[in-house]
Enzyme design. Structure first.
Site, PDB file in Angstrom:
ATOM      1  N   TYR A  32       0.831  -1.208   0.000  1.00  0.00           N
ATOM      2  CA  TYR A  32       0.000   0.000   0.000  1.00  0.00           C
ATOM      3  C   TYR A  32       0.857   1.246   0.000  1.00  0.00           C
ATOM      4  O   TYR A  32       2.079   1.181   0.195  1.00  0.00           O
ATOM      5  CB  TYR A  32      -0.962  -0.001   1.202  1.00  0.00           C
ATOM      6  CG  TYR A  32      -0.333   0.323   2.540  1.00  0.00           C
ATOM      7  CD1 TYR A  32       0.538  -0.577   3.160  1.00  0.00           C
ATOM      8  CD2 TYR A  32      -0.585   1.529   3.184  1.00  0.00           C
ATOM      9  CE1 TYR A  32       1.115  -0.268   4.384  1.00  0.00           C
ATOM     10  CE2 TYR A  32      -0.011   1.845   4.409  1.00  0.00           C
ATOM     11  CZ  TYR A  32       0.847   0.932   5.004  1.00  0.00           C
ATOM     12  OH  TYR A  32       1.414   1.240   6.213  1.00  0.00           O
ATOM     13  N   ARG A  51       8.131   3.925  -4.545  1.00  0.00           N
ATOM     14  CA  ARG A  51       8.207   2.934  -3.465  1.00  0.00           C
ATOM     15  C   ARG A  51       7.215   1.791  -3.704  1.00  0.00           C
ATOM     16  O   ARG A  51       7.493   0.635  -3.381  1.00  0.00           O
ATOM     17  CB  ARG A  51       7.975   3.588  -2.108  1.00  0.00           C
ATOM     18  CG  ARG A  51       8.189   2.620  -0.943  1.00  0.00           C
ATOM     19  CD  ARG A  51       8.138   3.304   0.405  1.00  0.00           C
ATOM     20  NE  ARG A  51       6.846   3.938   0.644  1.00  0.00           N
ATOM     21  CZ  ARG A  51       6.572   4.710   1.688  1.00  0.00           C
ATOM     22  NH1 ARG A  51       7.504   4.951   2.591  1.00  0.00           N
ATOM     23  NH2 ARG A  51       5.384   5.248   1.834  1.00  0.00           N
ATOM     24  N   ARG A  99      -7.726 -20.645  -1.919  1.00  0.00           N
ATOM     25  CA  ARG A  99      -6.688 -20.550  -0.897  1.00  0.00           C
ATOM     26  C   ARG A  99      -5.644 -21.664  -0.959  1.00  0.00           C
ATOM     27  O   ARG A  99      -5.959 -22.834  -0.790  1.00  0.00           O
ATOM     28  CB  ARG A  99      -7.326 -20.533   0.497  1.00  0.00           C
ATOM     29  CG  ARG A  99      -6.304 -20.276   1.606  1.00  0.00           C
ATOM     30  CD  ARG A  99      -6.949 -20.187   2.972  1.00  0.00           C
ATOM     31  NE  ARG A  99      -5.973 -19.877   3.999  1.00  0.00           N
ATOM     32  CZ  ARG A  99      -5.185 -20.782   4.590  1.00  0.00           C
ATOM     33  NH1 ARG A  99      -5.293 -22.045   4.268  1.00  0.00           N
ATOM     34  NH2 ARG A  99      -4.307 -20.418   5.499  1.00  0.00           N
ATOM     35  N   LYS A 147       6.508  -2.124   2.124  1.00  0.00           N
ATOM     36  CA  LYS A 147       5.305  -1.518   2.706  1.00  0.00           C
ATOM     37  C   LYS A 147       4.104  -2.443   2.492  1.00  0.00           C
ATOM     38  O   LYS A 147       3.294  -2.249   1.591  1.00  0.00           O
ATOM     39  CB  LYS A 147       5.066  -0.139   2.081  1.00  0.00           C
ATOM     40  CG  LYS A 147       4.109   0.728   2.886  1.00  0.00           C
ATOM     41  CD  LYS A 147       4.195   2.171   2.434  1.00  0.00           C
ATOM     42  CE  LYS A 147       3.104   3.041   2.995  1.00  0.00           C
ATOM     43  NZ  LYS A 147       3.175   3.209   4.449  1.00  0.00           N
ATOM     44  N   GLU A 179      11.836   2.356  14.548  1.00  0.00           N
ATOM     45  CA  GLU A 179      10.984   3.427  14.020  1.00  0.00           C
ATOM     46  C   GLU A 179       9.704   3.460  14.835  1.00  0.00           C
ATOM     47  O   GLU A 179       9.534   2.696  15.786  1.00  0.00           O
ATOM     48  CB  GLU A 179      10.679   3.198  12.534  1.00  0.00           C
ATOM     49  CG  GLU A 179      10.012   1.860  12.255  1.00  0.00           C
ATOM     50  CD  GLU A 179       9.806   1.579  10.768  1.00  0.00           C
ATOM     51  OE1 GLU A 179       9.778   2.518   9.955  1.00  0.00           O
ATOM     52  OE2 GLU A 179       9.646   0.387  10.425  1.00  0.00           O
ATOM     53  N   LEU A 204      10.902   1.050   7.407  1.00  0.00           N
ATOM     54  CA  LEU A 204      10.362   1.495   6.127  1.00  0.00           C
ATOM     55  C   LEU A 204      11.148   2.728   5.667  1.00  0.00           C
ATOM     56  O   LEU A 204      11.364   3.644   6.464  1.00  0.00           O
ATOM     57  CB  LEU A 204       8.885   1.869   6.292  1.00  0.00           C
ATOM     58  CG  LEU A 204       8.200   2.127   4.944  1.00  0.00           C
ATOM     59  CD1 LEU A 204       7.868   0.810   4.255  1.00  0.00           C
ATOM     60  CD2 LEU A 204       6.951   2.959   5.114  1.00  0.00           C
TER      61      LEU A 204
HETATM   62  N1  PMP Z   1       7.535   3.633   9.096  1.00  0.00           N
HETATM   63  C1  PMP Z   1       6.410   2.902   9.090  1.00  0.00           C
HETATM   64  C2  PMP Z   1       6.403   1.583   9.776  1.00  0.00           C
HETATM   65  C3  PMP Z   1       5.248   3.398   8.445  1.00  0.00           C
HETATM   66  O1  PMP Z   1       4.128   2.663   8.437  1.00  0.00           O
HETATM   67  C4  PMP Z   1       5.299   4.673   7.837  1.00  0.00           C
HETATM   68  C5  PMP Z   1       4.085   5.273   7.196  1.00  0.00           C
HETATM   69  N2  PMP Z   1       3.505   4.446   6.266  1.00  0.00           N
HETATM   70  C6  PMP Z   1       6.501   5.399   7.879  1.00  0.00           C
HETATM   71  C7  PMP Z   1       7.602   4.845   8.513  1.00  0.00           C
HETATM   72  C8  PMP Z   1       6.618   6.750   7.252  1.00  0.00           C
HETATM   73  O2  PMP Z   1       6.660   6.663   5.849  1.00  0.00           O
HETATM   74  P1  PMP Z   1       6.106   7.827   4.932  1.00  0.00           P
HETATM   75  O3  PMP Z   1       6.884   9.059   5.287  1.00  0.00           O
HETATM   76  O4  PMP Z   1       6.372   7.358   3.570  1.00  0.00           O
HETATM   77  O5  PMP Z   1       4.648   7.963   5.240  1.00  0.00           O
END
Ligand code: PMP
Length: 284
Positions: A32, A51, A99, A147, A179, A204
């Site tokens: 996503y 991405r 499935r 993601k 994070e 991410l």
């Molecule tokens: N880390 C994680 C785990 C996230 O889910 C997100 C947001 N989707 C981010 C960092 C930040 O990424 P972005 O700046 O692309 O929204």
């Protein structure tokens, strides 16, 4: 009622349908993106699509829609739903098939769903008063750089943060902060150094993180990429998060320890201003 996009059609949200055999539903086999909208325009859009391609590539998922079409769909939804400020959520899954754990990607047609959410992003409670963070162990899988829609741990982490009277959680693995549950983590030291951990499979690669780093590099502000512990974060002069829908969000406490006197810090607010100014210039 919103109009949403499902597999080539614009439909009222209550008529949108996805198969019960969709691998996104059964296996979390989906990716996503969330792009924010300010003044009806998309922020950091090309980077979000880049991405998305990377996520699909890492999972060997087919990519059957062009970038031009993706932009057109985003714009059409923003227009049909009169979104001035908010987000566009895009989800792509490997597709629907009876499935089985194993699959033949070539036989699957990816499912593509997009919808909008209108909400204030600039003048928010978090921007004004900052957010409280608690730390929790990072128990996610080993490819957090992709993601995917496997957000259960992040969702439960945010619930735990709320239960502990905070707004969000930072994740800690091997003693260092990876994070936030849905954002990248930064600290500012008492010497004024701005620090975020380097990219790896553990986090991410945030689009907002990358954009902010590029704007800072261009104006001569250094952001240092190195790991930091939760203890260092608790003792930091300032702390903040970046994400597509919060932009730069001030952190005012970590595990109950006040940061920056319990209010958004000056470095953080300056970076928020820089990010908003620069990304608005590039909005499409
Ligand atoms: N880390 C994680 C785990 C996230 O889910 C997100 C947001 N989707 C981010 C960092 C930040 O990424 P972005 O700046 O692309 O929204």
């Amino acid at each position: 009622m919103r109009t949403v996009y499902v597999n080539g059609a614009y439909v009222p949200e209550n008529e949108a349908k996805v198969s019960v055999f969709d691998r996104g539903f059964l296996f979390g086999d989906g990716i996503y993106e969330v792009a924010s909208v300010l003044g009806g325009k998309l922020i950091d859009f090309p980077a979000h699509m880049a991405r998305l391609h990377r996520s699909a590539g890492e999972l060997g998922m087919r990519f059957t829609v062009s970038d031009d079409d993706l932009l057109a769909i985003h714009r059409e939804l923003v227009s049909r739903n009169n979104v001035d400020e908010g987000v566009v959520y895009l989800q792509m899954t490997r597709g629907a098939i009876d499935r089985e754990f194993t699959f033949d990607t070539e036989k699957l047609t990816p499912t593509l769903v997009l919808f909008t959410q209108s909400r204030a992003l600039i003048d928010t409670e978090v921007a004004k008063n900052g957010m409280k963070i608690v730390s929790i162990p990072d128990l996610r899988w080993g490819r957090c750089d992709i993601k995917t829609v496997q957000l259960l741990y992040s969702s439960l982490g945010k619930m735990e943060a709320k239960a502990r009277g905070a707004d969000d959680a930072w994740l800690v693995r091997d003693g260092v902060v990876t994070e936030g549950t849905s954002n990248n983590a930064f600290i500012v030291t008492s010497e004024g150094a701005i620090i975020t951990r380097p990219l790896s499979h553990s986090i991410l690669p945030g689009i907002t993180r990358a954009a902010l780093m590029a704007y800072c590099a261009a104006n001569g502000t250094t952001i240092e990429e190195r790991e930091f512990t939760i203890e260092e974060a608790r003792g930091a002069a300032e702390a903040f998060i970046t994400s597509a829908s919060v932009f730069v969000g001030p952190v005012i406490s970590i595990d109950g320890v006040e940061i920056s006197g319990g209010k958004p810090g000056p470095v953080t607010l300056g970076l928020r201003k820089t990010y908003l100014e620069e990304s608005l210039k590039r909005a499409i």
